[in-house]
Motif scaffolding. Structure first.
Motif, PDB file in Angstrom:
ATOM      1  N   ASN A 388       0.825  -1.203   0.000  1.00 57.68           N
ATOM      2  CA  ASN A 388       0.000   0.000   0.000  1.00 57.68           C
ATOM      3  C   ASN A 388       0.863   1.258   0.000  1.00 57.68           C
ATOM      4  O   ASN A 388       0.532   2.262  -0.611  1.00 57.68           O
ATOM      5  N   ALA A 389       2.018   1.169   0.687  1.00 54.43           N
ATOM      6  CA  ALA A 389       2.912   2.321   0.727  1.00 54.43           C
ATOM      7  C   ALA A 389       3.547   2.573  -0.622  1.00 54.43           C
ATOM      8  O   ALA A 389       3.794   3.702  -1.017  1.00 54.43           O
ATOM      9  N   SER A 390       3.854   1.481  -1.354  1.00 53.07           N
ATOM     10  CA  SER A 390       4.479   1.640  -2.660  1.00 53.07           C
ATOM     11  C   SER A 390       3.552   2.305  -3.651  1.00 53.07           C
ATOM     12  O   SER A 390       3.991   2.925  -4.609  1.00 53.07           O
ATOM     13  N   SER A 391       2.241   2.175  -3.412  1.00 50.55           N
ATOM     14  CA  SER A 391       1.277   2.789  -4.306  1.00 50.55           C
ATOM     15  C   SER A 391       0.578   3.967  -3.637  1.00 50.55           C
ATOM     16  O   SER A 391      -0.586   4.223  -3.856  1.00 50.55           O
ATOM     17  N   SER A 392       1.335   4.689  -2.797  1.00 54.81           N
ATOM     18  CA  SER A 392       0.735   5.789  -2.049  1.00 54.81           C
ATOM     19  C   SER A 392       0.331   6.945  -2.945  1.00 54.81           C
ATOM     20  O   SER A 392      -0.521   7.750  -2.575  1.00 54.81           O
ATOM     21  N   SER A 393       0.963   7.021  -4.102  1.00 51.23           N
ATOM     22  CA  SER A 393       0.590   8.099  -5.002  1.00 51.23           C
ATOM     23  C   SER A 393      -0.795   7.907  -5.573  1.00 51.23           C
ATOM     24  O   SER A 393      -1.429   8.855  -6.017  1.00 51.23           O
ATOM     25  N   SER A 394      -1.283   6.668  -5.556  1.00 50.00           N
ATOM     26  CA  SER A 394      -2.615   6.397  -6.065  1.00 50.00           C
ATOM     27  C   SER A 394      -3.657   6.741  -5.018  1.00 50.00           C
ATOM     28  O   SER A 394      -3.439   6.618  -3.821  1.00 50.00           O
ATOM     29  N   THR A 395      -4.811   7.170  -5.448  1.00 54.37           N
ATOM     30  CA  THR A 395      -5.907   7.492  -4.531  1.00 54.37           C
ATOM     31  C   THR A 395      -6.826   6.309  -4.308  1.00 54.37           C
ATOM     32  O   THR A 395      -7.871   6.451  -3.705  1.00 54.37           O
ATOM     33  N   LYS A 396      -6.440   5.158  -4.808  1.00 57.29           N
ATOM     34  CA  LYS A 396      -7.267   3.975  -4.659  1.00 57.29           C
ATOM     35  C   LYS A 396      -7.321   3.553  -3.201  1.00 57.29           C
ATOM     36  O   LYS A 396      -6.290   3.373  -2.560  1.00 57.29           O
ATOM     37  N   PRO A 397      -8.512   3.400  -2.610  1.00 58.64           N
ATOM     38  CA  PRO A 397      -8.600   3.040  -1.197  1.00 58.64           C
ATOM     39  C   PRO A 397      -8.193   1.586  -0.956  1.00 58.64           C
ATOM     40  O   PRO A 397      -8.199   0.756  -1.855  1.00 58.64           O
ATOM     41  N   LEU A 398      -7.860   1.313   0.303  1.00 58.78           N
ATOM     42  CA  LEU A 398      -7.489  -0.036   0.703  1.00 58.78           C
ATOM     43  C   LEU A 398      -8.774  -0.834   0.932  1.00 58.78           C
ATOM     44  O   LEU A 398      -9.488  -0.601   1.911  1.00 58.78           O
ATOM     45  N   VAL A 399      -9.076  -1.734   0.039  1.00 54.00           N
ATOM     46  CA  VAL A 399     -10.288  -2.543   0.134  1.00 54.00           C
ATOM     47  C   VAL A 399      -9.921  -4.008  -0.068  1.00 54.00           C
ATOM     48  O   VAL A 399      -9.347  -4.362  -1.108  1.00 54.00           O
ATOM     49  N   PRO A 400     -10.189  -4.876   0.894  1.00 54.56           N
ATOM     50  CA  PRO A 400      -9.938  -6.307   0.686  1.00 54.56           C
ATOM     51  C   PRO A 400     -10.784  -6.834  -0.481  1.00 54.56           C
ATOM     52  O   PRO A 400     -11.951  -6.459  -0.649  1.00 54.56           O
ATOM     53  N   ARG A 401     -10.182  -7.718  -1.250  1.00 59.29           N
ATOM     54  CA  ARG A 401     -10.853  -8.279  -2.429  1.00 59.29           C
ATOM     55  C   ARG A 401     -11.093  -9.763  -2.215  1.00 59.29           C
ATOM     56  O   ARG A 401     -10.196 -10.492  -1.797  1.00 59.29           O
ATOM     57  N   LEU A 402     -12.329 -10.203  -2.476  1.00 56.52           N
ATOM     58  CA  LEU A 402     -12.658 -11.618  -2.354  1.00 56.52           C
ATOM     59  C   LEU A 402     -11.879 -12.402  -3.396  1.00 56.52           C
ATOM     60  O   LEU A 402     -12.044 -12.206  -4.593  1.00 56.52           O
ATOM     61  N   ARG A 403     -11.012 -13.282  -2.920  1.00 62.81           N
ATOM     62  CA  ARG A 403     -10.143 -14.039  -3.817  1.00 62.81           C
ATOM     63  C   ARG A 403     -10.678 -15.432  -4.090  1.00 62.81           C
ATOM     64  O   ARG A 403     -10.770 -15.862  -5.233  1.00 62.81           O
ATOM     65  N   SER A 404     -11.010 -16.162  -3.039  1.00 60.54           N
ATOM     66  CA  SER A 404     -11.399 -17.567  -3.193  1.00 60.54           C
ATOM     67  C   SER A 404     -12.519 -17.902  -2.220  1.00 60.54           C
ATOM     68  O   SER A 404     -12.612 -17.320  -1.133  1.00 60.54           O
ATOM     69  N   VAL A 405     -13.339 -18.867  -2.623  1.00 60.02           N
ATOM     70  CA  VAL A 405     -14.410 -19.405  -1.767  1.00 60.02           C
ATOM     71  C   VAL A 405     -14.283 -20.923  -1.784  1.00 60.02           C
ATOM     72  O   VAL A 405     -14.238 -21.533  -2.857  1.00 60.02           O
ATOM     73  N   LEU A 406     -14.219 -21.516  -0.601  1.00 61.50           N
ATOM     74  CA  LEU A 406     -14.150 -22.967  -0.464  1.00 61.50           C
ATOM     75  C   LEU A 406     -15.514 -23.468  -0.025  1.00 61.50           C
ATOM     76  O   LEU A 406     -16.023 -23.062   1.029  1.00 61.50           O
ATOM     77  N   LEU A 407     -16.117 -24.331  -0.831  1.00 63.43           N
ATOM     78  CA  LEU A 407     -17.443 -24.857  -0.556  1.00 63.43           C
ATOM     79  C   LEU A 407     -17.349 -26.332  -0.206  1.00 63.43           C
ATOM     80  O   LEU A 407     -16.736 -27.114  -0.946  1.00 63.43           O
ATOM     81  N   HIS A 408     -17.959 -26.699   0.909  1.00 61.96           N
ATOM     82  CA  HIS A 408     -17.881 -28.073   1.398  1.00 61.96           C
ATOM     83  C   HIS A 408     -19.272 -28.677   1.484  1.00 61.96           C
ATOM     84  O   HIS A 408     -20.283 -27.974   1.473  1.00 61.96           O
ATOM     85  N   ALA A 409     -19.299 -30.006   1.596  1.00 68.19           N
ATOM     86  CA  ALA A 409     -20.577 -30.711   1.658  1.00 68.19           C
ATOM     87  C   ALA A 409     -21.198 -30.649   3.041  1.00 68.19           C
ATOM     88  O   ALA A 409     -22.418 -30.779   3.181  1.00 68.19           O
ATOM     89  N   GLU A 410     -20.375 -30.470   4.077  1.00 65.78           N
ATOM     90  CA  GLU A 410     -20.862 -30.413   5.446  1.00 65.78           C
ATOM     91  C   GLU A 410     -20.461 -29.085   6.073  1.00 65.78           C
ATOM     92  O   GLU A 410     -19.531 -28.423   5.604  1.00 65.78           O
ATOM     93  N   PRO A 411     -21.135 -28.668   7.144  1.00 65.99           N
ATOM     94  CA  PRO A 411     -20.743 -27.425   7.819  1.00 65.99           C
ATOM     95  C   PRO A 411     -19.314 -27.481   8.332  1.00 65.99           C
ATOM     96  O   PRO A 411     -18.858 -28.492   8.866  1.00 65.99           O
TER      97      PRO A 411
END
Length: 511
Positions: A388-411
């Motif tokens: 985030n510091a390396s891209s401090s010149s950008s005004t893009k906010p820090l927002v976590p991005r959904l990368r992966s979802v693991l789906l299982h047969a049981e809880p």
């Protein structure tokens, strides 16, 4: 993965030693230490769970109306070990029986040495090691006091009226200070104690909470997050000197309290989640939210989706491993619970909101689980402070991005990141079935088609447990991240990573 035989255990009390050389197991009233390389028994102790005179007198008065056989059976059940653990240097082990108010300590290098701690009329709720490995913390019943017993001097230090025996306390990472949430004169207070000076009181100040739910100390030890009970969504940031740095309440107020709080490993961010399935990211300069995201009910496009194959356990007879099915299109998250019964769904609805919120050891991944989707594990890419510091010149906010979802047969019952910081992107999941599930971001595909699909940087696998009857209800990583403890209700086994040719098992050797 290589699996060991199935062994007996009691109350899920199975722990690797800090150096991963030994494995401690409690079986009824006996402590067993095995070597982790051969699983041969190295030490065994029969814990004397005979109640103290005070506990025996209270038990006799309480069971005066019971018959002799019923009283004998109850005494046998109450004599089992309820807490066990290693000291930080693997020199000592403890076994505690909360129902009889007794803690026994043994020395690994000297079978003849032992120590015994007896609780008085206040009873015993919990016993554990302090970070120095020479002090035992004993929490009494009814929140009366915490007792620190020193194995070096034999002296005891008492702190009165802790709010919670299972939470509401923490040691700083350097083990110098012990912070404890206390309740005096119907008000929440915090005590700061110097662990290096026999737990001498350093500071004691009132907290802004009216009914404290828990607290969490930052990894740097500078800040303390405290929050209200289940009826009010309010979090405070205080210093160990008692100064209030910030207060957080979402707008609009969801009406119910905070469910999960997790510090980023750098201490620069704090993730907060409640019953509304919204995660708020607070930053450490102003303690205001810099990002808020809601757990999706529909998986968006571009997200890696790994789904457990249907009927794979029956097809493989619980042996070997199988890759999860990969998808990248949009799909409903609620529809993934296709094998969850109505009774299970009703049980999970009672636990509304976020049920797990935890960063991995490097802080670049955030795991989130929700009661609304009990079979799913959501993994978010979290921008690291350096990137985030390396891209401090950008005004893009820090927002976590959904990368992966693991789906299982049981809880999902348990999901844990590896403690190995060099391989921080490894995750183990248990669902109460004859298997476990592994996810890793270290895998690189040699298939050109897979690289074009974008799944060449991670993999999810289903690993069967080769046993006739075993349900993985919980799991724990070894401290070096090379092994796992798989726990059933009364049994356990271990799984170790198969080292490839050219690798050497030097994880425990000094660098």
């Amino acid at each position: 993965m290589d699996f060991t035989e199935i062994y007996n255990q009691t109350a899920s009390l199975v722990y690797f030693s800090p150096g991963t050389h030994f494995l401690l197991t409690a079986v009824e009233d006996r402590l067993i230490v095995r070597r982790s390389d051969s699983f041969q028994i190295a030490r065994t102790w029969l814990v004397d769970t005979t109640p103290s005179p005070t506990a025996a007198a209270l038990a006799t008065s309480g069971g005066a109306n019971a018959g002799p056989s019923a009283a004998r059976q109850k005494a046998e059940e109450n004599a089992w070990i309820t807490h066990a653990g290693w000291s930080c240097d693997s020199e000592y082990v403890l076994g505690a029986c909360a129902k009889t108010g007794v803690v026994s300590v043994f020395k690994l290098r000297d079978e003849e040495w032992s120590a015994r701690i007896e609780a008085g009329a206040e009873g015993l709720m919990k016993a554990e090691w302090a970070p120095d490995g020479r002090t035992v913390l004993c929490f009494s019943e009814w929140g009366l006091r915490v007792t620190m017993w020193s194995l070096v001097t034999g002296a005891a230090t008492y702190i009165q009226y802790p709010i919670h025996p299972d939470r509401g306390y923490a040691f700083r990472q350097d083990a110098r200070y012990f912070v404890l949430a206390e309740r005096h004169k119907s008000k929440d207070t915090l005590g700061v104690y110097d662990a290096h000076e026999a737990y001498r009181l350093v500071r004691h100040f009132p907290l802004p909470t009216g009914s404290l739910a828990s607290l969490s100390l930052s990894p740097t030890g500078n800040y303390l997050a405290v929050w209200e009970g289940p009826l009010e969504y309010k979090l405070y940031i205080v210093t160990l000197a008692g100064n209030i740095l910030g207060t957080f309440t979402p707008d609009p107020d969801p009406g119910f309290g905070i469910r999960m709080v997790s510090w980023h490993p750098s201490g620069m961010f704090l993730a907060v989640a409640g019953s509304d399935d919204k995660v708020h990211i607070l930053e450490s300069l102003t303690w205001n939210p810099i990002a808020t995201f809601e757990l999706p009910t529909r998986i968006p496009a571009g997200v890696n989706v790994w789904r457990e194959p249907s009927g794979w356990l029956e097809a493989t007879h619980g042996r070997g491993f199988l890759s999860c099915k990969y998808f990248s299109g949009m799909m409903s998250l609620e529809a993934s619970s296709y094998r969850v019964s109505c009774a299970q769904m009703n049980a999970y609805r009672h636990r509304s909101g976020t049920t797990q919120l935890v960063f991995n050891t490097s802080g670049n991944l955030l795991l989130v689980r929700s009661a609304a989707a009990p079979t799913a594990v959501l993994l978010y890419d979290f921008p690291t402070p350096s990137s985030n510091a390396s891209s401090s010149s950008s005004t893009k906010p820090l927002v976590p991005r959904l990368r992966s979802v693991l789906l299982h047969a049981e809880p999902v019952t348990t999901a844990r990141w590896t403690p190995d910081p060099t391989r921080a992107g490894r995750l183990a999941v248990a669902c109460g079935s004859q298997s476990m599930y592994l996810w890793s971001d270290e895998w690189v595909s040699e298939d050109a088609d897979a690289q074009e699909q974008g799944d060449d940087t991670e993999v999810a696998e289903c690993v069967g447990v080769p046993a006739q009857k075993f349900e993985t209800r919980d799991l724990r990583w070894a401290p070096d991240g090379k092994g796992l403890i798989l726990l059933d209700q009364k049994t356990f086994c271990c799984a170790f990573e198969v080292e490839e040719e050219g690798q050497h098992g030097d994880g425990d050797m000094p660098q």
